[in-house]
Design an enzyme around this catalytic site. Sequence first.
Site, short mmCIF file in Angstrom:
data_model
loop_
_atom_site.label_atom_id
_atom_site.label_comp_id
_atom_site.label_asym_id
_atom_site.label_seq_id
_atom_site.Cartn_x
_atom_site.Cartn_y
_atom_site.Cartn_z
N THR A 179 3.95 -4.06 -2.49
CA THR A 179 3.77 -5.48 -2.15
C THR A 179 3.35 -5.63 -0.70
O THR A 179 2.60 -6.55 -0.36
CB THR A 179 5.03 -6.31 -2.45
OG1 THR A 179 6.09 -5.95 -1.56
CG2 THR A 179 5.50 -6.10 -3.88
N ASP A 180 3.82 -4.75 0.18
CA ASP A 180 3.32 -4.74 1.56
C ASP A 180 1.84 -4.43 1.58
O ASP A 180 1.05 -5.08 2.28
CB ASP A 180 4.05 -3.67 2.38
CG ASP A 180 5.33 -4.18 3.02
OD1 ASP A 180 5.39 -5.37 3.37
OD2 ASP A 180 6.27 -3.38 3.18
N VAL A 181 1.45 -3.40 0.84
CA VAL A 181 0.06 -2.95 0.87
C VAL A 181 -0.88 -4.02 0.34
O VAL A 181 -1.91 -4.33 0.95
CB VAL A 181 -0.10 -1.64 0.08
CG1 VAL A 181 -1.57 -1.29 -0.11
CG2 VAL A 181 0.63 -0.49 0.79
N GLY A 184 -1.24 -6.83 2.80
CA GLY A 184 -2.11 -6.44 3.92
C GLY A 184 -3.57 -6.49 3.54
O GLY A 184 -4.43 -6.91 4.34
#
Length: 406
Positions: A179-181, A184
Amino acid sequence: MRGIFEGIKVLDLTRVIAGPLCTQILADMGATVYKIEKPGEGDDTRRMGPFLPDAEHGGDSNDSALYLAYNRGKHSVTLDIATPEGAAMAQDLAARCDVVVENYKVGTLARYGLDEASIRKRKPDIVYCSVTGFGQSGPYAARPAYDFILQGLAGVMSTCGQPEGSPGAGPMRTAIPITDVVTGLYAAIGVVSALYHRRETGEGQHVDAAMLDASVALSGHLALGYLMTGAVPARVGNTNPIASPSEVLACADGHLIVAVGNNGQFQSLCRVLGQPHWANDERFRTNALRVAHRTELRDVLAPLLATRSRAELLMSFEQAGIPGGPINDMAGVFDDPQTQHRELALQLPHSRGIDVPTVRSPLRFSGTPVQHRASPMLGEHSAQVLAAELGVDEDQLRTLRERNIV
């Protein structure tokens, strides 16, 4: 060759993964990215190993694999924005930049005059991107957010893991901070799009990049299927719920992936395994029937695959046009001939006097190739950037350092 964003300046007020990935993509494409880090500490990921060695002082440095993975090509500037002087210098830097990217909790940066409204007064055409967990408003807006939390809240974990009733059943997170990736990536797309809009109109804008939005969007057809039918998607482990046979199967020396997507591929699989009559079996004639009779199909496939090696099977599949592949560990990934052909593992000179590994950017431009540059040491560029952008001289810098502002 010039990078696509050469001449574009970015003030990077982000930490950990989602925001830093966004700004790393911009740096890869030629933007000058000023990463603001807290003096003496830096990004949180500088304390999450493994680490590069510190040849000067012995032991580990604060340049970690996690930091190096998401901060390539940036200029590290240490500033304590919680002090009036540090905040003022950050404001001045922002006014000289084209883009600001931040991932503080909603409302925090207003205390330091670094919120969008304050920066836009000084730089009306600024592209200002806020990377948050839940967006700028709503009941969760003030909450902190981490990848693990969003994987659960946004439903990602509910669709990953072994099916109910099977050994090891239960929700499962992905090993990478997915979910971070994905946040981003969406943030970078948003910034690039806003820069294009500014070029056409002269107007800046705010990009609101929320992990919740990106993480729900990540579920794609699973989310849409629920909205269409009201049926909650179930965990299916390593099985493709819409095609069969399309799953992980055991062979004599490990496991492999079989990913048959149509009737022609299934017929080829049957021939390779010496069972051409399966293609006319009433249970297996179409994909819909194979999905409905997945267990029976697996039961007849498993004994045939279990006696043959992975290499033999994959070679036979490739020759017959049957989609299949290995399950590599990281050693297998970088030993793979196609990975090596694409030169995905690079070595870059680092300011510690050693070469460090990086993974090549997936962006491949024929006319403006990515220029890979190693991630910076903490505060490596403070003197250079503050002098060039703000006119800070050596005496001023010495005083700022003595007061731990820089």
